[in-house]
Design a protein around this motif. Structure first.
Motif, PDB file in Angstrom:
ATOM      1  N   SER A  73      -0.867  33.196  82.122  1.00 29.88           N
ATOM      2  CA  SER A  73      -0.696  34.607  81.774  1.00 29.88           C
ATOM      3  C   SER A  73       0.179  34.768  80.537  1.00 29.88           C
ATOM      4  O   SER A  73       0.375  35.864  80.030  1.00 29.88           O
ATOM      5  N   PHE A  74       0.725  33.642  80.040  1.00 33.52           N
ATOM      6  CA  PHE A  74       1.565  33.717  78.849  1.00 33.52           C
ATOM      7  C   PHE A  74       0.707  33.586  77.591  1.00 33.52           C
ATOM      8  O   PHE A  74      -0.202  32.774  77.528  1.00 33.52           O
ATOM      9  N   ILE A 132      -2.417  34.774  71.779  1.00 31.00           N
ATOM     10  CA  ILE A 132      -2.665  33.467  71.165  1.00 31.00           C
ATOM     11  C   ILE A 132      -3.907  32.820  71.771  1.00 31.00           C
ATOM     12  O   ILE A 132      -4.751  32.268  71.071  1.00 31.00           O
ATOM     13  N   ARG A 133      -4.027  32.912  73.090  1.00 34.23           N
ATOM     14  CA  ARG A 133      -5.214  32.373  73.761  1.00 34.23           C
ATOM     15  C   ARG A 133      -6.493  33.000  73.222  1.00 34.23           C
ATOM     16  O   ARG A 133      -7.504  32.340  73.012  1.00 34.23           O
ATOM     17  N   ASN A 134      -6.406  34.292  73.017  1.00 30.36           N
ATOM     18  CA  ASN A 134      -7.553  35.023  72.508  1.00 30.36           C
ATOM     19  C   ASN A 134      -7.965  34.515  71.123  1.00 30.36           C
ATOM     20  O   ASN A 134      -9.150  34.295  70.843  1.00 30.36           O
ATOM     21  N   MET A 135      -6.951  34.269  70.293  1.00 28.65           N
ATOM     22  CA  MET A 135      -7.257  33.750  68.951  1.00 28.65           C
ATOM     23  C   MET A 135      -7.900  32.372  69.060  1.00 28.65           C
ATOM     24  O   MET A 135      -8.889  32.068  68.387  1.00 28.65           O
ATOM     25  N   TYR A 136      -7.335  31.556  69.934  1.00 27.57           N
ATOM     26  CA  TYR A 136      -7.852  30.198  70.134  1.00 27.57           C
ATOM     27  C   TYR A 136      -9.320  30.254  70.581  1.00 27.57           C
ATOM     28  O   TYR A 136     -10.195  29.564  70.062  1.00 27.57           O
ATOM     29  N   ILE A 146      -1.433  25.765  66.564  1.00 23.31           N
ATOM     30  CA  ILE A 146      -0.197  26.520  66.390  1.00 23.31           C
ATOM     31  C   ILE A 146       0.959  25.554  66.616  1.00 23.31           C
ATOM     32  O   ILE A 146       0.912  24.738  67.537  1.00 23.31           O
ATOM     33  N   SER A 147       1.934  25.616  65.738  1.00 23.75           N
ATOM     34  CA  SER A 147       3.105  24.774  65.947  1.00 23.75           C
ATOM     35  C   SER A 147       4.332  25.614  65.641  1.00 23.75           C
ATOM     36  O   SER A 147       4.293  26.532  64.802  1.00 23.75           O
ATOM     37  N   SER A 148       5.412  25.327  66.338  1.00 17.17           N
ATOM     38  CA  SER A 148       6.584  26.168  66.188  1.00 17.17           C
ATOM     39  C   SER A 148       7.841  25.340  66.455  1.00 17.17           C
ATOM     40  O   SER A 148       7.856  24.493  67.343  1.00 17.17           O
TER      41      SER A 148
END
Ligand SMILES: Nc1ncnc2c1ncn2[C@@H]1O[C@H](COP(=O)(O)OP(=O)(O)O)[C@@H](O)[C@H]1O
Ligand SMILES: [Mg+2]
Lengths: 217, 269
Positions: B225-226, B230-234, B246-248
């Motif tokens: 659920s987090f 971002i999941r949507n973009m992936y 994605i890296s951070s």
């Protein structure tokens, strides 16, 4: 009252189902099925009558006519259901040429009083080829509904098994014709194949009816 | 039973069963192969449908963001300028000619600026503007809006000779860019947004980097659920056959890299 072979009841059942589903078969490649099945049932009854009542020993000529017509009828169905024009033409050519070949065989080779096993082998092989062609086209069109709901799939399956099963006997016919045990063996196999064949026809008619129903809703 | 006859019968039975078995094999093969093929086609169909759905959603989201931007622009800028112009006009006093002239000049300027801004805005209203402008101009346009909305320093570089991809994929790329930039504005507390576009022969690479506070990526792999954004973009990247990374680093910033193969993936056709 004489005893009727068990499979004749199956043939009658197939005829009755074809009548009951005739509305669904009417506009399709299967529209002649009721007439064909009526013919089959009639010849079976005549054959039985001749053997048991008239005590005629040889009814090969009746058998020869029926088998020839069967092959022509099946080829007709295939000529309507196959898609590839080349396959269609092949089936149609067979319909025209086959009876002549049978006639030549009866006139010059095996004789009218004999079962025309050579041309039956030929016809069976051709039926098997037509079935394979139909299956091949099914493979090419995978989206055309589930197999078990395709009427022609059932008809082809019945025809395929029947002719695969009969092929060995027809090939060995010359060796087997005076062999009572061999013939008995064969007829037990053959009777079961007939049950399969006509069951497949019945399933096909019912499929066709539900197909037509689902389309009209 | 004579021996010869037995042999014939055995041959008969063996032949018949072999042939029947052959038939059974044929039918089973037909079933198996067709079912597999059908499943494959259905999956492909499904993929195509979800691609189309995501495409539509992306389009709607871009529109939504555009409308938000426009309403903000009208309220904050154009509205302000027109109000000011109106104020000028209503406070004009013909008895004070000096003042009057200045006010007319000011009002003219204000109205002119409002017209200019309005014209700019209306360009962004067309839904096809990404396709019309091309990706590079669209990104420039997006960054301009970002700079207008706050105190951001943006850097945009495009490397290699640019070429158009198909409309659909450019739309999705643009939407992913918007979403990433939105994240930077919302979460990163960064002043810098660096965008790099690289056109190579095989693929188009888009990287978006900020020097903000960064975040911990581990919940992305654990908690479904987090990070829905971002999941949507992936997910969208995958549907068009693109890679999404994605890296951070905490304290140093975040970077998103999208690599889109030039050859369209087979899910779209
Ligand atoms: N550029 C960034 N800098 C810092 N944190 C970020 C950045 N992008 C995303 N995040 C973190 O990742 C989380 C998930 O982002 P996202 O999936 O877009 O969801 P949302 O934006 O709705 O919170 C955010 O809540 C934020 O904590
Ligand atoms: Mg987000």
């Amino acid at each position: 009252m004489f005893h009727l072979a068990f499979f004749i009841y199956f043939e009658m059942a197939a005829f009755i189902v074809s009548l009951l589903t005739y509305r669904a078969l009417k506009g399709t490649a299967f529209r002649l099925f009721p007439f064909f099945l009526l013919f089959i049932v009639a010849t079976e009854l005549i054959g039985t009558y001749m053997t048991y009542i008239l005590r005629l020993r040889n009814n090969s000529w009746l058998f020869n006519i029926t088998t020839t017509l069967e092959y022509i009828f099946y080829a007709h169905i295939f000529s309507l259901t196959l898609r590839d024009p080349a396959f269609k033409t092949m089936a149609r050519r067979f319909m025209a040429i086959y009876p002549m070949v049978v006639l030549l065989n009866l006139l010059f080779v095996q004789g009218f009083t004999e079962f025309h096993s050579y041309t039956v082998v030929l016809g069976s092989l051709f039926m098997i080829i037509l079935c394979c062609l139909f299956f091949y086209e099914l493979l090419l069109n995978p989206l055309e509904g589930e197999l078990r709901k395709v009427p022609m799939f059932w008809i082809s399956t019945g025809i395929l098994f029947f002719h695969l099963g009969d092929l060995s006997f027809d090939l060995l016919f010359n060796l087997l014709k005076n062999d009572a045990t061999g013939k008995e063996f064969f007829s037990s196999i053959n009777n079961n194949l007939i049950l399969i064949l006509y069951s497949c026809f019945i399933i096909a008619f019912l499929c066709q009816r539900s197909l037509v129903k689902s389309l009209s809703h | 039973m004579p021996k010869e006859s037995r042999e014939i019968i055995i041959t008969l039975i063996a032949g018949t069963s072999t042939l029947l078995l052959l038939g059974a094999l044929m039918i089973s093969f037909l079933f198996l192969y067709r079912n597999r093929h059908r499943k494959l086609l259905r999956e492909r169909e499904q993929l195509k449908l979800s691609y189309e759905r995501e495409l539509l959603k992306s389009q709607l989201e871009i529109q939504e963001q555009t409308f938000r931007h426009i309403s903000q622009e009208i309220h904050d800028n154009i509205g302000q300028m027109l109000s000011l112009a109106k104020l000028n006009l209503s406070t004009m006093d013909p008895s004070l000619p000096d003042n009057l002239e200045q006010k007319i000049i000011d009002s003219k300027k204000l109205v002119g600026q409002a017209i200019y801004d309005l014209r700019n805005l209306s360009h962004g209203l067309s839904t096809d503007y990404i396709a019309d402008m091309g990706l590079v101009r669209a990104i420039e346009h997006e960054l301009e809006m970002v700079r207008k909305s706050g105190n951001y320093e943006t850097l945009f570089e495009s490397e290699g000779k640019s070429y158009p991809l198909d409309k659909q994929r450019e739309l999705i790329i643009y939407r992913i860019l918007q979403e990433t930039v939105n994240n930077i504005i919302k979460h990163a507390a960064s002043q810098k947004i660096i965008i790099h576009l690289h056109y190579s022969q095989e693929e188009l690479t888009l990287s978006i980097t900020d020097n903000g506070k960064g975040f911990d990526l581990t919940p992305l792999n654990q908690d479904a659920s987090f990070g829905l954004g971002i999941r949507n973009m992936y997910n969208r990247a995958q549907l068009m056959g693109a890679g999404f990374k994605i890296s951070s680093t905490l304290g140093h910033g975040t970077s998103v890299v999208l690599s889109v193969p030039v050859e369209a993936a087979n899910t779209r056709t």
